[in-house]
Motif scaffolding. Structure first.
Motif, mmCIF file in Angstrom:
data_model
loop_
_atom_site.group_PDB
_atom_site.id
_atom_site.type_symbol
_atom_site.label_atom_id
_atom_site.label_comp_id
_atom_site.label_asym_id
_atom_site.label_seq_id
_atom_site.Cartn_x
_atom_site.Cartn_y
_atom_site.Cartn_z
ATOM 1 N N LEU A 114 0.807 -1.143 0.190
ATOM 2 C CA LEU A 114 0.045 -0.009 -0.024
ATOM 3 C C LEU A 114 0.800 1.101 0.044
ATOM 4 N N ARG A 115 2.207 0.968 0.475
ATOM 5 C CA ARG A 115 2.882 2.472 0.732
ATOM 6 C C ARG A 115 3.819 2.471 -0.714
ATOM 7 N N LEU A 116 4.189 1.374 -1.140
ATOM 8 C CA LEU A 116 5.178 1.736 -2.314
ATOM 9 C C LEU A 116 4.154 1.714 -3.653
ATOM 10 N N HIS A 117 3.229 1.081 -3.632
ATOM 11 C CA HIS A 117 2.455 0.788 -5.017
ATOM 12 C C HIS A 117 0.854 1.388 -4.692
ATOM 13 N N SER A 118 0.764 2.538 -3.953
ATOM 14 C CA SER A 118 -0.562 3.012 -3.478
ATOM 15 C C SER A 118 -1.424 3.128 -4.796
ATOM 16 N N ALA A 119 -2.823 2.459 -4.741
ATOM 17 C CA ALA A 119 -3.565 2.357 -5.812
ATOM 18 C C ALA A 119 -4.195 3.708 -6.014
ATOM 19 N N ILE A 120 -4.372 4.536 -5.085
ATOM 20 C CA ILE A 120 -4.480 5.935 -5.510
ATOM 21 C C ILE A 120 -3.392 6.847 -5.173
ATOM 22 N N PRO A 121 -2.181 6.917 -6.162
ATOM 23 C CA PRO A 121 -0.951 7.772 -5.958
ATOM 24 C C PRO A 121 -1.185 9.270 -5.937
ATOM 25 N N GLY A 122 -2.291 9.560 -6.883
ATOM 26 C CA GLY A 122 -2.559 10.862 -7.469
ATOM 27 C C GLY A 122 -3.047 11.912 -6.351
ATOM 28 N N ALA A 123 -2.933 13.317 -6.726
ATOM 29 C CA ALA A 123 -3.236 14.345 -6.068
ATOM 30 C C ALA A 123 -4.968 14.148 -5.525
ATOM 31 N N GLN A 124 -5.082 14.673 -4.260
ATOM 32 C CA GLN A 124 -6.468 14.631 -3.661
ATOM 33 C C GLN A 124 -7.045 15.880 -3.687
ATOM 34 N N PRO A 125 -7.647 16.632 -4.568
ATOM 35 C CA PRO A 125 -7.586 17.986 -4.591
ATOM 36 C C PRO A 125 -8.813 18.679 -3.599
ATOM 37 N N ARG A 126 -8.601 19.552 -2.952
ATOM 38 C CA ARG A 126 -9.604 20.362 -2.014
ATOM 39 C C ARG A 126 -9.372 21.635 -2.274
ATOM 40 N N PHE A 127 -10.254 22.606 -1.482
ATOM 41 C CA PHE A 127 -10.200 24.058 -1.767
ATOM 42 C C PHE A 127 -9.893 24.680 -0.289
#
Ligand code: HEM
Length: 523
Positions: free
Chosen positions: A376-389
């Protein structure tokens, strides 16, 4: 530009201070994750990505403020009367714009919905659910193990034991997740129906590269279609969505029927746990709001559960494919895991069916846990940006020694793929080393590794609601596979993750060979 406080931040690119076109182009070509990595390596934990956008890669002054601090998904400074502005997650609505928990813009309606689910997805509910235990036994003993064994005795189009394991993992996770949501009788049975599995995966995966326009520029995309008659996202993407939506509604309908028969001696594995819960939750909410007439919640329910099943099967399947890849390339760790699995009672062998070892016993196997966590650490399934405002009043972001004022309505994000690369927390961060989770470390270091910097499931009010179900199913699937087989790699070409928010292997496959352990009789 001269009045924009973001001009003081290091910019990821000279154009970033002046226009959002640069970051939009980076997203369009699918280079966002690697570009952010390079920018943070060069400029530190906070960088400017556009005139109204920043990326953070630290805990204090970063994810603690933004995510634990409850920054909203929707731009609070945009839209009519504020609060109705752009929301990147609006893309995840289903059934022509019906919100679900994940897509909801504002925190208030989100937290009402989340409270509905927290209990059924909690660790104690997952580990003690008789329905889930019965489903687990059936999925593992009646579907997964016979299928693996058939690959040895009746190989489909290759030598005995050789198979592309990725679709089989997606099938397993879909069967688990939909089983828990709808009850086994109304859920998918992808493990036993390869044609249906192929149909679904084709629909689901074919849409992946068409997110950009409707997700990043929804108003522009809609306007181009309306006024110019041109579709930036092809029609068949909408058609694929409709098929998936119809399939989900059929499962809802099945669950509704099972639920109405519940008092007539239904089987424990057929209980639609999540479905029943949301139906009663929505009815309670309606009553509280003074709505007395019978309301049709079917679109809301279906939009919600469709999001859970998609989020749940895809991410867990991706994680599992990397677990298997890493274990197959680290045979000594695979052997240690197999030894650890022999301590389970009963063992996860066909001869034990229908009995399965207790969920707590599986959960507390130290090496199995370390293998899952390291993946889960090295190959996170959601490695991308999680945008907020950022909130209307603005905020202070960046590390203590150099923080910056960020005005309201600025898009801000962090990414698991970057946080997990911190060498001060995860030494030799680029290596898959499950033993890091087994080493003796002091209390502060453990907190850094396990909670502060570990971000595979996000953090704060909008973190993953299904993390315990994810870990539960992944542990049982890995434990079952390695209690019966040894795996080696046949082909792992293009196994690295795509550059996207959710990141499966580029190749969408992993060819392995299954070697039955001595006690496994081919069937
Ligand atoms: C390895 C498996 C999984 C990973 C890595 C994962 C990761 C995540 C992450 C990072 C988020 C937050 C995303 C963001 O805010 O941008 C999230 C949210 C969510 N996940 Fe998972 N997830 C997994 C499995 C599951 C499962 C099995 C379910 C099934 C119920 C699920 C349901 C959800 C839902 C409904 C949300 C939205 C929560 C909210 O809006 O409050 N996930 N997940």
């Amino acid at each position: 530009h001269l009045t924009n406080p973001l001009r003081k931040l290091p910019a990821a690119h000279p154009l970033a201070r002046f226009t959002s076109l640069w970051i939009l182009y980076i997203r369009y070509i699918g280079y966002e994750n690697r570009t952010l990595k390079a920018a943070h390596e060069k400029y530190g934990p906070i960088v400017c990505l556009g005139p109204k956008e920043v990326s953070v890669n630290c805990v204090k002054g970063g994810i603690r403020e933004v995510y634990a601090g409850g920054f909203e998904k929707g731009d609070p400074t945009g839209g009519q009367n504020g609060g109705g502005g752009y929301n990147w997650y609006g893309f995840f609505k289903n059934y022509s714009g019906v919100d679900n928990m994940f897509s909801t813009s504002a925190n208030k309606p989100h937290s009402i919905r989340k409270r509905m689910f927290s209990h059924i997805y909690s660790k104690s509910s997952i580990n003690s659910s008789p329905s889930l235990a019965a489903q687990t036994s059936i999925i593992l003993y009646n579907r997964l193990l016979p299928l693996l064994s058939a690959h040895i005795t009746h190989p489909q189009d290759s030598s005995p034991g050789i198979l592309n394991i990725y679709p089989l993992l997606s099938a397993s996770t879909m069967d688990f997740v939909t089983g828990y949501i709808f009850g086994l009788a109304s859920s998918s049975d992808f493990l036993s129906n390869p044609k249906q599995l192929a149909w679904f995966l084709d629909l689901y995966n074919s849409r992946r590269s068409f997110n950009f326009w409707p997700q990043e520029l929804p108003a522009f995309t809609a306007a181009v279609q309306k006024y110019m008659g041109y579709r930036l996202s092809p029609l068949w993407v909408d058609e694929a969505n409709s098929h998936i939506e119809k399939w989900t509604k059929d499962m809802c309908e099945g669950a509704r029927r099972t639920q109405s028969l519940e008092n007539e001696g239904g089987k424990v594995e057929d209980k639609p746990i999540v479905y029943s819960h949301i139906i009663s939750g929505l009815a309670k909410e309606a009553k509280k709001a003074g709505i007395t007439e019978t309301t049709d919640f079917s679109d809301e329910v279906a939009s919600e559960v469709l999001d859970h099943l998609a989020a749940g099967f895809d991410t867990s399947g991706i994680t599992l494919v990397y677990v298997i890849h890493e274990l197959s390339t680290h045979p000594e760790i695979q052997r240690r895991l197999q030894t650890e699995l022999t301590t389970l009672s009963p063992p996860l062998l066909p001869s034990s069916a229908p009995a399965i070892p207790d969920a707590k016993a599986v959960d507390t196997l130290p090496l199995l846990h370390a293998v899952i966590w390291e993946t889960l650490r090295l190959h996170s399934a959601i490695p991308g940006a999680q945008p907020r405002f950022t909130p209307v009043s603005g905020c202070q972001l960046g590390p203590e020694e150099k923080s910056y004022y960020i005005p309201g309505g600025v898009r801000v994000s962090a990414s698991a793929g970057l946080l997990h690369q911190n060498e001060n927390v995860y030494e030799r961060a680029g290596e898959w080393r499950p033993d890091r989770w087994l080493e003796q470390v002091d209390e502060e270091k453990r907190k850094d590794m396990e909670s502060r910097w570990f971000w595979a499931f996000g953090s704060g009010g909008r973190m993953c609601v299904g993390s315990h179900l994810a870990v539960y199913q992944m542990k049982y699937i890995v434990a079952t596979l390695y209690s019966n087989y040894t795996t080696t790699i046949i082909s792992d070409t293009n196994i690295s993750q795509i550059d996207a928010y959710t990141a499966p292997p580029k190749s969408e496959k992993l060819l392995i060979k299954l070697h039955p352990q001595a006690h496994v009789k081919a069937g």
